[in-house]
Design a protein around this motif. Structure first.
Motif, PDB file in Angstrom:
ATOM      1  N   GLU A  80       0.812  -1.217   0.000  1.00 28.77           N
ATOM      2  CA  GLU A  80       0.000   0.000   0.000  1.00 28.77           C
ATOM      3  C   GLU A  80       0.849   1.273   0.000  1.00 28.77           C
ATOM      4  N   GLY A  81       2.137   1.123   0.181  1.00 24.45           N
ATOM      5  CA  GLY A  81       3.054   2.248   0.077  1.00 24.45           C
ATOM      6  C   GLY A  81       3.170   3.071   1.357  1.00 24.45           C
ATOM      7  N   PHE A  82       4.394   3.419   1.674  1.00 19.93           N
ATOM      8  CA  PHE A  82       4.708   4.261   2.822  1.00 19.93           C
ATOM      9  C   PHE A  82       4.978   5.677   2.338  1.00 19.93           C
ATOM     10  N   SER A  83       4.516   6.642   3.104  1.00 27.97           N
ATOM     11  CA  SER A  83       4.837   8.033   2.789  1.00 27.97           C
ATOM     12  C   SER A  83       4.925   8.816   4.089  1.00 27.97           C
ATOM     13  N   VAL A  84       5.592   9.935   4.044  1.00 31.40           N
ATOM     14  CA  VAL A  84       5.714  10.783   5.223  1.00 31.40           C
ATOM     15  C   VAL A  84       4.344  11.284   5.689  1.00 31.40           C
ATOM     16  N   PRO A  85       3.467  11.742   4.799  1.00 29.43           N
ATOM     17  CA  PRO A  85       2.141  12.157   5.278  1.00 29.43           C
ATOM     18  C   PRO A  85       1.377  11.031   5.992  1.00 29.43           C
ATOM     19  N   LYS A  86       1.475   9.804   5.475  1.00 35.43           N
ATOM     20  CA  LYS A  86       0.827   8.683   6.148  1.00 35.43           C
ATOM     21  C   LYS A  86       1.428   8.470   7.531  1.00 35.43           C
TER      22      LYS A  86
END
Length: 104
Positions: A80-86
């Motif tokens: 599902e992908g990692f991101s800083v906002p998440k």
């Protein structure tokens, strides 16, 4: 002891959510069985913990452990992908629950 049971129950919430996904709509036997077992244990632990922990705080902790754990499983194991906002949103969830505990 109730707090340990509560956190473990939250981790079991993550387990049943992952098993629910893996069951593919209850069409796969063993993930479906894992879902039912983890769900029952998670609810039993929550019920035990709420005998001594206030409902609002206990439920918030249980849900947040499950939400954060499930989101991390999705990000790191299900593509599902990692991101800083998440990550910041997950930190905000944890901060809110810690605030409930500290200020309650």
């Amino acid at each position: 002891m109730a707090w340990i049971v509560l956190v473990v129950s939250g981790l079991l919430e993550t387990a049943w959510a992952a098993a629910l996904h893996a069951s593919q709509g209850f069409t796969r036997l063993w993930p479906s069985v894992a879902f039912l077992v983890a769900l029952a244990l998670s609810m039993a632990g929550l019920a035990y913990a709420l005998r001594t922990i206030p409902l609002g705080t206990g439920y918030a902790v249980w849900v947040s452990v499950g939400v954060v754990g499930t989101a991390l499983v999705g990000m790191f194991f299900l593509g599902e992908g990692f991101s800083v906002p998440k990550a910041l949103c997950l930190i905000a969830i944890v901060a809110g629950v810690v605030g409930l505990k500290v200020l309650g």
